[in-house]
Design a protein around this motif. Structure first.
Motif, PDB file in Angstrom:
ATOM      1  N   GLY A  42     -38.204  58.631 -16.782  1.00 52.67           N
ATOM      2  CA  GLY A  42     -38.757  59.749 -17.538  1.00 52.67           C
ATOM      3  C   GLY A  42     -39.094  59.359 -18.962  1.00 52.67           C
ATOM      4  N   PHE A  43     -38.214  58.564 -19.565  1.00 52.27           N
ATOM      5  CA  PHE A  43     -38.458  58.088 -20.932  1.00 52.27           C
ATOM      6  C   PHE A  43     -39.702  57.210 -20.991  1.00 52.27           C
ATOM      7  N   GLN A  44     -39.812  56.261 -20.046  1.00 47.83           N
ATOM      8  CA  GLN A  44     -40.967  55.368 -20.029  1.00 47.83           C
ATOM      9  C   GLN A  44     -42.267  56.125 -19.748  1.00 47.83           C
ATOM     10  N   ALA A  45     -42.209  57.089 -18.842  1.00 46.85           N
ATOM     11  CA  ALA A  45     -43.394  57.894 -18.541  1.00 46.85           C
ATOM     12  C   ALA A  45     -43.858  58.641 -19.786  1.00 46.85           C
ATOM     13  N   GLN A  94     -43.234  57.734 -22.948  1.00 49.98           N
ATOM     14  CA  GLN A  94     -43.730  56.768 -23.928  1.00 49.98           C
ATOM     15  C   GLN A  94     -45.153  56.315 -23.597  1.00 49.98           C
ATOM     16  N   TRP A  95     -45.375  55.946 -22.333  1.00 48.47           N
ATOM     17  CA  TRP A  95     -46.712  55.504 -21.939  1.00 48.47           C
ATOM     18  C   TRP A  95     -47.720  56.642 -22.024  1.00 48.47           C
ATOM     19  N   GLY A  96     -47.262  57.855 -21.723  1.00 52.67           N
ATOM     20  CA  GLY A  96     -48.155  59.001 -21.859  1.00 52.67           C
ATOM     21  C   GLY A  96     -48.564  59.228 -23.303  1.00 52.67           C
ATOM     22  N   GLY A  97     -47.592  59.034 -24.226  1.00 57.60           N
ATOM     23  CA  GLY A  97     -47.913  59.156 -25.646  1.00 57.60           C
ATOM     24  C   GLY A  97     -48.879  58.086 -26.100  1.00 57.60           C
ATOM     25  N   ASN A  98     -48.661  56.857 -25.630  1.00 59.43           N
ATOM     26  CA  ASN A  98     -49.584  55.765 -25.968  1.00 59.43           C
ATOM     27  C   ASN A  98     -50.985  56.042 -25.440  1.00 59.43           C
ATOM     28  N   SER A  99     -51.037  56.638 -24.256  1.00 62.53           N
ATOM     29  CA  SER A  99     -52.333  56.975 -23.667  1.00 62.53           C
ATOM     30  C   SER A  99     -53.067  58.001 -24.527  1.00 62.53           C
ATOM     31  N   SER A 100     -52.355  59.013 -24.980  1.00 65.19           N
ATOM     32  CA  SER A 100     -52.974  60.042 -25.826  1.00 65.19           C
ATOM     33  C   SER A 100     -53.499  59.447 -27.127  1.00 65.19           C
ATOM     34  N   VAL A 101     -52.722  58.546 -27.722  1.00 59.36           N
ATOM     35  CA  VAL A 101     -53.147  57.898 -28.962  1.00 59.36           C
ATOM     36  C   VAL A 101     -54.413  57.081 -28.730  1.00 59.36           C
ATOM     37  N   ALA A 102     -54.437  56.328 -27.620  1.00 60.79           N
ATOM     38  CA  ALA A 102     -55.603  55.497 -27.313  1.00 60.79           C
ATOM     39  C   ALA A 102     -56.848  56.353 -27.086  1.00 60.79           C
ATOM     40  N   PHE A 103     -56.696  57.469 -26.383  1.00 62.79           N
ATOM     41  CA  PHE A 103     -57.844  58.347 -26.140  1.00 62.79           C
ATOM     42  C   PHE A 103     -58.340  58.975 -27.453  1.00 62.79           C
ATOM     43  N   ASN A 104     -57.410  59.327 -28.331  1.00 64.57           N
ATOM     44  CA  ASN A 104     -57.807  59.881 -29.631  1.00 64.57           C
ATOM     45  C   ASN A 104     -58.547  58.840 -30.463  1.00 64.57           C
ATOM     46  N   GLU A 105     -58.060  57.599 -30.423  1.00 61.74           N
ATOM     47  CA  GLU A 105     -58.734  56.530 -31.164  1.00 61.74           C
ATOM     48  C   GLU A 105     -60.119  56.253 -30.585  1.00 61.74           C
ATOM     49  N   ILE A 131     -56.718  54.658 -20.257  1.00 63.20           N
ATOM     50  CA  ILE A 131     -56.618  54.792 -18.804  1.00 63.20           C
ATOM     51  C   ILE A 131     -55.485  53.921 -18.268  1.00 63.20           C
ATOM     52  N   ASP A 132     -55.381  52.695 -18.811  1.00 62.60           N
ATOM     53  CA  ASP A 132     -54.320  51.779 -18.381  1.00 62.60           C
ATOM     54  C   ASP A 132     -52.940  52.343 -18.716  1.00 62.60           C
ATOM     55  N   PHE A 133     -52.788  52.861 -19.928  1.00 65.50           N
ATOM     56  CA  PHE A 133     -51.509  53.461 -20.322  1.00 65.50           C
ATOM     57  C   PHE A 133     -51.181  54.671 -19.454  1.00 65.50           C
ATOM     58  N   ASN A 134     -52.194  55.473 -19.156  1.00 67.20           N
ATOM     59  CA  ASN A 134     -51.982  56.655 -18.331  1.00 67.20           C
ATOM     60  C   ASN A 134     -51.559  56.262 -16.917  1.00 67.20           C
ATOM     61  N   ASP A 135     -52.129  55.174 -16.418  1.00 68.99           N
ATOM     62  CA  ASP A 135     -51.753  54.681 -15.093  1.00 68.99           C
ATOM     63  C   ASP A 135     -50.292  54.237 -15.079  1.00 68.99           C
ATOM     64  N   LYS A 136     -49.861  53.583 -16.140  1.00 68.03           N
ATOM     65  CA  LYS A 136     -48.459  53.153 -16.234  1.00 68.03           C
ATOM     66  C   LYS A 136     -47.537  54.370 -16.293  1.00 68.03           C
ATOM     67  N   SER A 137     -47.956  55.401 -17.026  1.00 68.84           N
ATOM     68  CA  SER A 137     -47.160  56.623 -17.102  1.00 68.84           C
ATOM     69  C   SER A 137     -47.039  57.275 -15.728  1.00 68.84           C
ATOM     70  N   ASP A 138     -48.137  57.291 -14.978  1.00 62.55           N
ATOM     71  CA  ASP A 138     -48.115  57.881 -13.635  1.00 62.55           C
ATOM     72  C   ASP A 138     -47.189  57.107 -12.703  1.00 62.55           C
ATOM     73  N   ARG A 139     -47.172  55.792 -12.842  1.00 62.67           N
ATOM     74  CA  ARG A 139     -46.304  54.969 -11.988  1.00 62.67           C
ATOM     75  C   ARG A 139     -44.828  55.276 -12.255  1.00 62.67           C
TER      76      ARG A 139
END
Length: 209
Positions: free
Chosen positions: A35-38, A40-51, A149-157
């Motif tokens: 849950g923690f990793q999901a 974290q990766w979800g947060g990284n994904s949001s940051v990347a999409f915003n950038e 997309i890559d970060f979001n995929d890691k979060s989904d996994r």
């Protein structure tokens, strides 16, 4: 002197319950970790999409800058064409002195080439200001979007693993209920197999903090 009595061997049901408790504890920790990793990766994904979104906005701004510069160069060049057609060399020279640096470079190359092309704008050497920055910003936006997309995929996994471990928790809890010892061992064995698969899969997952 009497020999020390051997320690009593744990009853199969007691050993069974001990294994179930240990499995529950381990899987609970793994579930929290997933849950923690999901998250974290979800947060990284949001940051990347915003950038990526910010980079596309910058690209649009630079593209507008290039379009305006090109329109201005075209307007000045049109006046030069008129002066050239009328044979007014003084006016043509006056206008040439007011070419932008980018267009002056293309104009010089055009004349040096014998005016083979239809105009300086047809030459690759003509690059209005903002063009290169726009291309770079678009490339950065695409890279950030793919990263998101890559970060979001890691979060989904990791989220999928929480579902797997939740199933293990469910089976472990069922194994401690009032069912036959054989059925309880089968359910606990299935839970252990699933948890082992989950742990092996987790070892291949990337980690972020």
């Amino acid at each position: 002197m009497d020999e020390a009595a051997p320690a009593p061997r744990p009853h199969p049901s007691e050993l069974h319950e001990l294994i179930a408790v240990l499995l529950l504890s381990l899987v609970a920790v793994l579930t929290a970790w997933c849950g923690f990793q999901a998250s974290q990766w979800g947060g990284n994904s949001s940051v990347a999409f915003n950038e990526a979104s910010d980079a596309r906005i910058d690209a649009a701004s630079f593209e507008s800058e290039a379009r305006d510069a090109r329109a201005l160069d075209l307007a000045v060049y049109a006046q030069w064409v008129i002066a050239e057609a009328q044979g007014d060399e003084d006016l043509a020279d006056y206008i040439e002195d007011r070419f932008s640096p980018e267009f002056a470079k293309a104009f010089t190359a055009w004349e040096a080439d014998g005016r083979v092309e239809k105009g300086p704008f047809a030459l690759k050497v003509y690059v209005p200001p903002g063009t290169e920055k726009s291309v770079a910003a678009l490339a950065d936006a695409d890279a950030k979007f793919q990263q998101g997309i890559d970060f979001n995929d890691k979060s989904d996994r990791y989220s999928l693993m929480t579902v797997l471990f939740a199933l293990v928790l469910f089976l472990s809890a069922i194994a401690q209920r009032g069912i036959s010892l054989l059925a309880s061992r089968i359910v606990l064995g299935l839970a252990g197999a699933l948890s082992l698969i989950g742990v092996i899969a987790l070892l291949t997952f990337p980690v972020t903090f």
